[in-house]
Design a protein around this motif. Sequence first.
Motif, short mmCIF file in Angstrom:
data_model
loop_
_atom_site.label_atom_id
_atom_site.label_comp_id
_atom_site.label_asym_id
_atom_site.label_seq_id
_atom_site.Cartn_x
_atom_site.Cartn_y
_atom_site.Cartn_z
N ARG A 1 -16.70 13.92 -37.53
CA ARG A 1 -17.52 14.99 -38.09
C ARG A 1 -17.32 15.09 -39.61
NH1 ARG A 1 -16.13 18.20 -33.65
NH2 ARG A 1 -14.48 19.29 -34.78
N ALA A 2 -16.05 15.02 -40.01
CA ALA A 2 -15.75 15.15 -41.43
C ALA A 2 -16.40 14.03 -42.25
CB ALA A 2 -14.23 15.13 -41.63
N GLU B 1 -11.01 14.34 -28.94
CA GLU B 1 -11.20 15.54 -29.75
C GLU B 1 -10.75 15.31 -31.20
OE1 GLU B 1 -13.04 18.81 -29.91
OE2 GLU B 1 -12.66 18.07 -27.88
N ARG B 2 -9.61 14.63 -31.31
CA ARG B 2 -9.03 14.39 -32.63
C ARG B 2 -9.91 13.44 -33.46
NH1 ARG B 2 -4.18 14.93 -35.00
NH2 ARG B 2 -3.58 13.35 -36.51
N GLN C 1 -4.61 20.01 -45.53
CA GLN C 1 -5.36 20.83 -44.57
C GLN C 1 -4.56 22.07 -44.17
OE1 GLN C 1 -7.20 19.00 -41.12
NE2 GLN C 1 -7.06 17.00 -42.09
N ASN D 1 -2.79 14.21 -46.51
CA ASN D 1 -4.09 14.75 -46.13
C ASN D 1 -3.93 15.90 -45.13
OD1 ASN D 1 -6.53 14.37 -44.03
ND2 ASN D 1 -7.19 13.86 -46.10
N ALA E 1 -13.12 15.10 -34.59
CA ALA E 1 -12.97 15.94 -35.79
C ALA E 1 -13.06 15.08 -37.04
CB ALA E 1 -11.63 16.68 -35.74
N GLY E 2 -12.39 13.93 -37.01
CA GLY E 2 -12.44 13.01 -38.15
C GLY E 2 -13.85 12.45 -38.36
N LEU F 1 -10.48 16.93 -46.51
CA LEU F 1 -10.26 16.03 -45.36
C LEU F 1 -10.38 14.57 -45.76
CD1 LEU F 1 -12.47 18.12 -42.90
CD2 LEU F 1 -9.99 18.10 -43.03
N LEU G 1 -19.75 18.76 -31.67
CA LEU G 1 -19.04 20.02 -31.40
C LEU G 1 -18.94 20.28 -29.91
CD1 LEU G 1 -20.70 22.32 -34.11
CD2 LEU G 1 -18.45 21.25 -34.19
N LEU H 1 -16.20 21.74 -39.53
CA LEU H 1 -16.24 20.88 -40.72
C LEU H 1 -15.35 19.65 -40.55
CD1 LEU H 1 -16.11 23.48 -43.65
CD2 LEU H 1 -18.09 22.26 -42.78
N GLY H 2 -14.48 19.68 -39.56
CA GLY H 2 -13.63 18.50 -39.32
C GLY H 2 -12.14 18.77 -39.43
N LYS I 1 -8.59 19.62 -38.22
CA LYS I 1 -8.01 19.38 -36.89
C LYS I 1 -7.32 20.64 -36.37
CE LYS I 1 -7.62 14.42 -37.36
NZ LYS I 1 -8.28 14.25 -38.67
#
Lengths: 232, 399
Positions: A88-89, A81-82, B10, B6, A85-86, A117, A61, B304-305, B307
Amino acid sequence: MADANGNLVEVTGVDKVFHRGSEDIHVLGGLCLKIPEGEFLALMGPSGSGKSTLLNLLAGLDRPTEGSVTISGERIDQLSERRLAGWRARHVGLVFQFYNLMPTLNAARNVELPLLLTHLSRTERKKHVEVALSVVGLNHRHGHYPRQLSGGEQQRVGIARAIVTDPTLLLCDEPTGDLDRKSSDEILDLLQALNQDQGKTIIMVTHDNDAAKRASRIVHMNKGKLTTDAAA
Amino acid sequence: MVAAMNWLAQVIAVTSFGIRTLPERRGAAAAAAFGIAGVVAVMVSVLSIAHGVNQTMDKSVSSRNAMVLRSGSDTEMTSGFSNDTAKIVAEAPGIARNEFGPLASPELFVVIDLIKSSSNSDANVPLRGIAQAAYEVRENFQIVEGRKFEWGRNEVIVGSAASREFSGLDVGKSILVGSEPWNIVGVFSTGGGVAEGEIWTDASVLQPAFRRGNFYQSVIVRLNSEDSFTEFKDSLTADPRVNVKVIRESEYYAGQTAILTAVITGLGSLIAVIMGLGAVFGALNTMYATVSARTREIATLRALGFKTSPVLISILMESLLLALIGGTLGGALAYFAFDGFEAATLNWSSFSQIAFSFRVSGSLLIQGIAFAALIGILGGLFPAIRAARLPVATALREL
């Protein structure tokens, strides 16, 4: 996936500096930490010691000012960043102090969130949600909204949401901080079971000594550095 | 494909959370929606005037009709020619005929002072002197009350819109033309159009009343077919005995309303833009408050992911939804309050009153809703960017 030495997490020489106006605030300084796969680690320390900042770095984060954060062999501090995020999921389950459930979604839909996700079909997602809710003992409350659940139940939904994607790492930010003793014990029982029965690697920030004693290892921090590191 | 699905999942999920939490922010949301509703209601109402005027003009038009004016004249008011010219025009090729002769009506166009019912103020009302062929030239002419005037007598018939818009135009009453009272003997309809805002009488009786001698201002003709226009026009423009301008009826009425509709449309658009700017700020305020209220939710989703783009789109969608609700409300308000509302205004080409109905058409409603959507997007854009750029760790810590 752990490295050759069995470490899932490796934090090396991490500095974190926040800028407030012209002032630099050093929150972490030269921090090094290795966490083996399957460990239940409690991170303790006074307010401002940097434990939440460290947890944020491990969750992807936030990024370190210096140093590296490697989890499952991947340098997450170098991800965009992108991609972060993936990542983290796929790899992180987060449990928050105040649960952070969506008030307009029922328990099942809250737990389903991280699965949106993934590439799972609706039927598959439903099965995963059922399993996660049964792990936390709340299958019978799947249709209830957060406002209809007690604090302890909301946190259990939060944990179900964190484990539903079967993440590599479970990061808990004071998960019992908002609960009474009985509910706290239930949550800690649950986390312990996840660690011992399912081999989940858990890192838990806490102020509570009793909660920390449930972990297999306790790390104390002060002024951005590790002060003591011992088995519980 | 899977990645796109996907991503779409979202977007739908995040958007639905936002929309579901709208009741918690109903005060601010309602203020933004009502603000936009006001803008759209005003915009649609004003533009419906121009729409109504245009429609009135469209109904005045027959594709088989042509008008003859004096060369260089743009309106009947500035036109004028002798009876000899009118006779030459009536004999030109291409004009349809009936058992009495060519369907050509030499006409006189003057204005008289009457009282406008809605404002109790003086208004110039068109008084048209017609020939017998006029009833055949106007496709949908019919008497709806009373009877036709008798030729050679001081009698008039009034258009149905004129009888509603101006005082004292009831059958059985009389109006002063010059110093003489002329009896109102009937009310006519032409299926809408400018003529319904006029008063008609015998041209040969009107000429001496206004000291016009044996002069007319226009000849309105019904052609054999739409295609006969070129033949008709060429024969008159090539005839050295006359100096006239031949135009299609549609062309004439388009010119008649150009200034009026341009002014109304310009004014309506200006009002809409000024009010729209205010509504954009209202929407901005609401959506910034929304982002602020949803900080916890947005930060959690990002943690949580989820975007940034689904978060950005969700805020835009929420703003768009409020705008569409407001736009629909405003459009409905304008429709129920003004559609069909009858009024009269000055036609700046003829300096006489034109009676028309406000027309809130489907296209105007779509235009209003599209404008509302634009307000919504502009109002949601910056708050959406702010939400997308929210530093997750900080946002979670600030809870």
